[in-house]
Structures are given as structure tokens and as C-alpha cells.
Design an enzyme around this catalytic site. Structure first.
Site, short mmCIF file in Angstrom:
data_model
loop_
_atom_site.label_atom_id
_atom_site.label_comp_id
_atom_site.label_asym_id
_atom_site.label_seq_id
_atom_site.Cartn_x
_atom_site.Cartn_y
_atom_site.Cartn_z
N GLY A 100 -11.22 17.59 24.54
CA GLY A 100 -11.94 18.38 23.55
C GLY A 100 -12.78 17.50 22.64
N PHE A 153 -13.43 16.62 18.80
CA PHE A 153 -12.74 16.86 17.53
C PHE A 153 -13.65 17.38 16.43
CE2 PHE A 153 -12.45 11.94 17.54
CZ PHE A 153 -13.65 11.76 16.85
N ARG A 164 -9.43 3.46 14.49
CA ARG A 164 -10.82 3.03 14.72
C ARG A 164 -11.71 4.22 15.05
NH1 ARG A 164 -11.72 -2.45 16.35
NH2 ARG A 164 -13.16 -1.64 17.89
N ASP A 213 -9.22 13.63 23.28
CA ASP A 213 -10.50 12.92 23.39
C ASP A 213 -11.47 13.74 24.22
OD1 ASP A 213 -12.45 10.87 23.20
OD2 ASP A 213 -10.85 9.37 23.07
N ASP A 272 3.30 -18.41 -3.81
CA ASP A 272 4.55 -17.71 -3.53
C ASP A 272 5.07 -17.10 -4.82
OD1 ASP A 272 6.63 -17.10 -1.52
OD2 ASP A 272 7.89 -18.07 -3.02
C1 LIG Z 1 6.60 -8.58 -8.46
C2 LIG Z 1 5.43 -8.15 -7.63
C3 LIG Z 1 5.15 -8.79 -6.43
N1 LIG Z 1 4.09 -8.38 -5.66
C4 LIG Z 1 3.80 -9.02 -4.37
C5 LIG Z 1 2.89 -10.25 -4.44
C6 LIG Z 1 3.16 -10.92 -3.10
O1 LIG Z 1 2.24 -10.39 -2.15
C7 LIG Z 1 4.57 -10.49 -2.75
C8 LIG Z 1 5.54 -11.64 -2.80
O2 LIG Z 1 5.61 -12.23 -1.54
P1 LIG Z 1 5.05 -13.65 -1.19
O3 LIG Z 1 5.98 -14.25 -0.20
O4 LIG Z 1 4.74 -14.44 -2.43
O5 LIG Z 1 3.65 -13.34 -0.51
P2 LIG Z 1 3.30 -12.50 0.79
O6 LIG Z 1 4.39 -12.59 1.81
O7 LIG Z 1 2.88 -11.11 0.34
O8 LIG Z 1 2.00 -13.22 1.33
P3 LIG Z 1 1.89 -14.76 1.86
O9 LIG Z 1 3.27 -15.34 1.98
O10 LIG Z 1 1.20 -14.63 3.18
O11 LIG Z 1 1.07 -15.44 0.80
O12 LIG Z 1 4.96 -9.52 -3.74
C9 LIG Z 1 3.28 -7.34 -6.08
O13 LIG Z 1 2.33 -6.97 -5.38
N2 LIG Z 1 3.52 -6.73 -7.27
C10 LIG Z 1 4.57 -7.08 -8.07
O14 LIG Z 1 4.74 -6.48 -9.16
#
Ligand SMILES: Cc1cn([C@H]2C[C@H](O)[C@@H](COP(=O)(O)OP(=O)(O)OP(=O)(O)O)O2)c(=O)[nH]c1=O
Length: 677
Positions: free
Chosen positions: A569, A571, A586, A544, A88
Site C-alpha cells: 500500500g 502510506f 529512515r 510498503d 566522565d
Molecule cells: C547527573 C546527570 C547525568 N547526566 C548524564 C551525563 C552523561 O552523559 C551521563 C554519565 O555517563 P558518562 O559515563 O559520564 O558518559 P556517557 O556514557 O553518557 O558518554 P561517554 O562515556 O561516551 O562520554 O549522565 C545527565 O544527562 N543529567 C544529569 O543530571
């Protein structure tokens, strides 16, 4: 592997990343870790007021995320992982904890509070080591730590702030920025681990794993390492390897890493302990954890996670090469295959049997029958589905063990069966999210193609000729749409997948500025319908092949919405309907790059600046089993392949589409949007 001895040690283990964060997936897969992705369902709602310091909140949330997955897997996935990793990331400034913004105003509030200031980014990480015991219970050990990085933002003008917020980047990121992308432009300096800011402190993680697996001369307890509180769990006394060592009475070696630092060491008895009760929200939080070991019966949904008395978790004396877990690492001689090793291989070997049992039960309408008549016994089911009693009983029992059916034993009578919630939601043919159509496609088309996988791999091409005796120049025209029956089945399959994934794709981005969209290869219109449902100002044309559009009437009762229309058609050949937004769900994965270029070129010609392309595909970036197996599927079935985010971005860039934004939807598909410059 000299570079990363620990990651390579995890090679044979079922490692699970309990995270939906694409950044974490990328960091760990780039480091060579093979893992399965099981995003946590834990809701990040712990009361921040309960924590003395912000990092404790991040660590506790990481633990709860990992624990939720570790507890869920034996029941819901019917397998026990070896290791579950949860993380987290939070941003802290002026005593506030910033998580992901809930909307643009929230992002504005967060980013303006960071403007011109230094702040801290903390990532809490939890590693749960799971040990399945002979009696089907699971012992858990928890290791957790955190890492802090300091980041300084430049002064941000209002224009800059809003332009950044409108890019969409802040929304899924703690503190409302992504240092790895556009957000990098806001940053003056970074002190500490850059990857920690992106969501995962890889270096600290590897050191921690090293401690776990190569615990040379390491004394028990918590160790302060580089100012970062590093906590080791004490091994469970009932782990086979450790109980083996527990008979040894040799002295414990001293820990140089502990003595070199000025942190205090704790012992099992003086260390506060985390208590985790059954409900995630009922956690009691202490200063640092020693050990969390719990026994969880696989057969009770309401199993309580128990705290084992710290007195009972005495560290067994180590040998001079003591290791915490994994007797394959510690035992001098190979004592033969371990249950969990064998289990993993057998699961893989048996994967096809499980698939075929599901396909057969679905094809024979077992789930529909037990929905309308729950509580039938095997003889009654056999009679209804016109099958042998012996065969039906085997099939029903297999479905029970796969978590698709429930059986109820009765005294002196045969057991009766009914659908599990999973079957009710996805396997009944009339369920709103029914995958019945897709399962039929898997059984009748994908299965025969996969039986020629070896040829597909050798030849690098699809196997329609071997599987169905038909040469196909164009798989859609020559195979899928060649007969009414196969066409209907294929359309049913696409319809069911579109219904399951449609909402997540339609709501992945803010599409409010688009008035018209064209869903290329939109089949029955199920995806288009989700788009109009999510965006009241949007009309969608489904484009499609004539053979598909003619049959789509069959599905029309669904489309009560007159903002969905159909145009027939090809694409690749015909003029495309004009639209502000082109949807390719997809579609591109069916074709090689040459053909994708033809299609994107036509879209670019039909687009004016500001128009956009939205691609929905399974992206290979997380290297999950789902995405890599799906790529094999495309190999055996089509001319195409699955691609990574950056491959899609490159393809789009070549046709003048930029400002690419990617969302991982936590559903089957990921979404990329790019705007015509
Ligand atoms: C500060 C910062 C955070 N982040 C992202 C990392 C984490 O994915 C998110 C913080 O949220 P989190 O709650 O830590 O993670 P999440 O919800 O993305 O995934 P999960 O709970 O399923 O593990 O912010 C960046 O990508 N770049 C940054 O500079």
C-alpha cells in the site's frame, strides 16, 4: 569573538569529542565548538577502591576515554586529531559512587539513596593535545581537571520514584537522573555549575583552554582555582614552537592566579605522575598529573604509551607572551603552512577520491575475491576482476592506505593482498553486516546526485533530473522504483543499512507492552525482523509500496520468522494496518514537513491512547559531520531533510504524541519514541 575567544581559536583544528553522550555533544556544539564525534570504547571498569577521592576516579576515567580515542584514531581513522576531549560524570552520596543504572532496580536503589539529601556531581574532563611529528610519531599532552556541583533532592515518594524510572529517563544517566529534563522536578537546589551536572563543565573547560592557549603570566605546575584542582600539563620539549622558545633564557613570569590562591603548586619533580601503559586497565594513578607525553608510532598496533621522565620535561622558558602549544599562536611571523593544517584540508579535498576508491573496489568485487582467495598479487587480482594490471595495482595500494586491505611484501616478488577486519565485516557482499548494497547505492545514485550539489544548494531541491535526465514528481515512484535494476539496488541498500542498525533501534526502548507493530516503508523487512528477534511477543507488519512488497520475496529466505508479514500500500493514500506501535525508520527524512504531517495524521487516526510512534533517523543535534553531510544527501536525493530531536518532538506533539524519549544509539541512527496521549 569576544564571548568566547578560546572556542574560536580551535576553529581550524581537528577537535574530537570522545563521548557518546548527547548532552556533551549539545553543550559543546551550542558553545560553537566544531568537533568530530568519536565515542570512546574504553569500558568504565576502573577499580574504584584504588582512588582516594571520587573525583580522581572521574578524572582517570575521562583520561582513559580520551586516550583510547587519541590512540585509536591514527590507526583506525587514519588521521591524528589536534585535540581529544573526554569526560566522565559521577554522582556521589554517602561515600558511594553512582554511575549509570544497569536496570530499573538499580535506578530505584540510586534514586532512593538520593531522596531528601544533598549529593555531589563530579565531572572529570581530560583534554589531550596531540602533536604529530615528522617521523609519524604522535606526542600527547594531557590536561585534566574536574568540577563539583552540589545538588539537593526533595523527598521522593515511591510513586514518584517509579513513575520517573518508568519514563526511561534514568537509564543512561549517572545517578539515575537527568536534571535537564523530568529529573529537574526532583531537585530542590543546585550549588555550582548546572552544566557540570548535565555532563560537561563548560565554563571551567573554557577557562582551561584559555590557560592553554593564552598562558599569559602563568607559571608552570598545578594551580588551584576556585577550589577546583586545575592541572596544567607541561609542554613537551620537542614541540616546534616550544623548542623555538627554549633557547630563550628569560625569567619565567610569576603566576598571579597561582599566588592568589591557597593551593600548593607542584613542580615537575615533586608531582606524582600518571603512568599509562599499553592496556587501559594498567593505569597507575597518582595524586595529580604533571605531564603525560608519549610517542606512539603510527605503524605499530601494539605501541606502548610511555611515560617520559619528568626530569626530561623541563618547562622551556617562556617569552613574555609564552604559549603552551600551537606555534601558529605564538610565532610572530607566519612561517608558512603547517603539515597538520595542510593535511586536514587535503583530507577534505581527497575525501571523494577515497570514497570512489572504496566504491570501485566494492563494485569490482575485490573484497569478495580476496575473501575467497586471500593472498593474491595485483596481476592475479587483475585477471580475476578483468581489469588492467596497472589500474588494479593502483586500486589495491589505495585500499591498503585506506585501511581496507593489508599487503604483504615478499622478497623479489610482488606484494600479496588480503582483506582487513573492516573489509571482512562490512565490505564482503555476504557478510552479516555487509554494507555492499549501500555502497552500490552510494556509487550509482548518490555520487551522480552529489556531483550536482552546487545546484542542489542553489535551488534547494533534489537533482534527479540533472543527474539522471528524468523529471521526478515522486522520487520513489519515479526514480528508485522505476526499473527493476534500480529498485533492487535501492532495496539492497536499505536492506544492508537496516541490518546494520536494526538491533540498536529495536532494543533502544522497552517495547514489551506492544503486541503489534507496523513498519511503515519497511522495505525488505530487515528492520522488522530485528524487532521480532528482540521482542518475542511482538508481530510486525511491513507496509510498503506494491512494487517493493512484490520484490521483498527476493530477500525472504532471511525471514524465517512468521511474526513478520507484508502488506502492500501507499502510506500517504491507503488505510494503515492497525498496530500498537508504528515504526518509521529512515522515512520522515525523505519528506518535507507538509508530507510528514499527512503521514503522522494518518498514524494518529489509526492509533488509540497508549499506542506509540518510533522514529529512527540521524538527528542533527550533535552537528557531527555524518549528520550534516547526511542532510546534504537528503537535499540532493529527496524532498526531505534531516532534523533535530526537538523538531521530531514538535512534529509528533502536533498529532497528539507526547512523553517523547530519545536514544542516541551509537550507530548510524538515533531513535525517538512518543506515546499517543
Ligand atoms: C547527573 C546527570 C547525568 N547526566 C548524564 C551525563 C552523561 O552523559 C551521563 C554519565 O555517563 P558518562 O559515563 O559520564 O558518559 P556517557 O556514557 O553518557 O558518554 P561517554 O562515556 O561516551 O562520554 O549522565 C545527565 O544527562 N543529567 C544529569 O543530571
Amino acid at each position: 569573538m569576544v564571548l568566547n575567544p578560546v572556542i574560536s581559536k580551535l576553529a581550524g583544528k581537528l577537535v574530537v569529542l570522545a563521548s557518546a553522550s548527547p548532552r556533551r555533544q549539545e553543550i559543546l556544539s551550542n558553545a560553537g565548538l566544531r568537533f568530530e564525534l568519536v565515542p570512546s570504547w574504553f569500558k568504565e571498569t576502573l577499580d574504584k577502591g584504588l582512588f582516594k577521592a571520587p573525583h580522581e576516579y572521574a578524572v582517570e576515567t575521562a583520561k582513559q576515554k580520551a586516550l583510547e580515542v587519541a590512540r585509536r584514531m591514527p590507526f583506525k581513522h587514519l588521521k591524528t586529531p589536534d585535540i581529544v576531549i573526554g569526560a566522565d560524570t559521577i554522582v556521589t552520596v554517602d561515600g558511594m559512587i553512582l554511575e549509570k543504572p544497569v536496570d530499573k532496580q538499580d535506578a530505584y536503589r540510586m534514586l532512593s539513596s538520593l531522596s531528601g539529601k544533598e549529593h555531589s556531581v563530579f565531572t572529570g574532563v581530560a583534554i589531550i593535545l596531540c602533536h604529530e611529528k615528522e617521523n609519524d610519531e604522535v606526542d600527547y599532552q594531557l590536561v585534566h581537571f574536574y568540577e563539583e556541583t552540589k545538588v539537593k533532592f526533595a523527598d521522593l515518594s515511591e510513586d514518584m520514584l517509579w513513575e520517573y524510572i518508568n519514563s526511561g529517563e534514568p537509564m543512561d544517566k549517572a545517578g539515575g537522573y537527568g536534571i535537564q529534563a523530568l529529573g529537574g522536578m526532583l531537585v530542590e537546589y543546585v550549588h555550582g555549575d548546572f552544566l557540570n551536572v548535565v555532563g560537561f563543565p563548560l565554563n571551567h573547560f573554557c577557562k582551561q583552554l584559555d590557560m592553554i592557549y593564552n598562558r599569559l603570566e602563568l607559571e608552570s605546575g598545578s594551580v588551584h582555582n576556585n577550589g577546583t584542582h586545575l592541572i596544567l600539563t607541561q609542554p613537551s620539549p620537542n614541540l616546534p614552537a616550544l623548542s623555538k622558545h627554549s633557547s630563550s633564557s628569560g625569567p619565567r613570569p610569576k603566576s598571579p592566579s597561582a599566588s592568589q590562591t591557597n593551593g600548593t603548586q607542584s613542580s615537575p619533580s615533586d608531582s606524582p605522575i600518571h603512568k599509562v601503559k599499553r592496556k587501559d586497565t594498567e593505569s597507575e594513578v597518582g595524586e595529580s598529573s604533571w605531564t603525560l607525553v608519549n610517542s606512539l608510532s603510527k605503524h605499530t598496533d601494539d605501541a606502548e604509551t610511555e611515560l617520559r621522565d619528568s626530569e626530561n620535561t623541563k618547562l622551556p622558558p617562556t617569552t613574555s607572551r609564552g604559549h603552551m602549544i600551537g606555534h601558529n599562536l605564538t610565532e610572530p611571523e607566519d612561517s608558512g603552512p603547517k603539515k597538520e593544517e595542510l593535511q586536514r584540508i587535503i583530507e577534505l579535498m581527497d575525501g571523494f577520491k577515497a570514497s570512489k576508491a572504496l566504491f570501485t573496489a566494492s563494485e569490482m568485487c575485490v573484497f569478495d575475491l580476496l575473501q575467497s582467495q586471500p593472498g593474491l598479487d595485483a596481476a592475479q587480482v587483475a585477471q580475476e576482476i578483468k581489469a588492467s594490471e596497472k589500474g588494479t595495482e593502483c586500486l589495491l595500494e589505495a585500499c591498503v592506505s585506506l585501511g581496507l586491505l593489508k599487503s604483504k611484501e615478499r622478497k623479489y616478488q610482488r606484494p600479496v593482498y588480503k582483506n582487513t577486519d573492516l573489509a571482512k565485516r562490512f565490505l564482503r557482499s555476504d557478510a552479516p553486516f555487509s554494507l555492499h548494497g549501500y555502497i552500490q547505492h552510494c556509487n550509482n545514485t548518490v555520487w551522480p546526485l552529489f556531483s550536482h550539489l552546487e545546484s542542489a544548494v542553489r535551488e534547494g531541491s533534489n537533482q534527479h533530473e540533472k543527474a539522471f535526465g528524468k523529471k521526478s514528481k515522486d522520487v520513489f515512484q519515479d526514480t528508485f522504483y522505476n526499473s527493476q535494476e534500480i529498485k533492487l539496488r535501492f532495496m539492497n541498500a536499505m536492506h544492508s543499512i537496516a541490518k546494520v542498525t536494526g538491533k540498536a533501534i529495536a532494543t533502544a526502548f522497552d517495547l514489551s507492552r506492544f503486541k503489534t507493530a507496523c513498519d511503515l516503508g519497511g522495505c525488505t523487512g530487515a528492520m522488522a525482523y530485528e524487532f521480532t528477534k528482540a521482542h518475542p511477543g511482538l508481530s510486525v507488519t511491513v507496509f510498503d509500496l506494491p512494487a517493493v512488497v512484490e520484490m521483498s520475496e527476493h530477500f525472504h529466505p532471511l525471514h524465517t520468522d512468521n511474526r513478520v508479514s507484508f502488506v502492500a500500500g501507499d502510506f500517504f493514500k491507503d488505510e494503515l494496518p492497525k498496530a500498537d506501535l508504528y515504526i518509521l525508520a529512515r522515512i520522515l527524512h525523505d519528506w518535507p514537513d507538509e508530507k510528514v504531517h499527512i503521514l503522522l495524521n494518518k498514524i494518529a487516526d489509526a492509533s488509540t491512547p497508549g499506542c506509540a510512534v518510533l522514529i529512527a533517523e540521524t538527528m542533527l543535534d550533535g552537528q557531527t559531520a555524518y549528520s550534516t553531510l547526511q542532510s546534504l544527501n537528503m537535499l540532493a536525493q529527496t524532498e526531505g531533510l534531516e532534523r533535530t530531536e526537538s523538531q521530531y518532538a514538535d512534529l509528533l506533539n502536533k498529532h497528539g504524541f507526547g512523553d517523547t524519549c530519545v536514544i542516541h544509539t551509537k550507530n548510524f541512527l538515533d531513535a525517538v519514541i512518543a506515546v499517543k496521549m
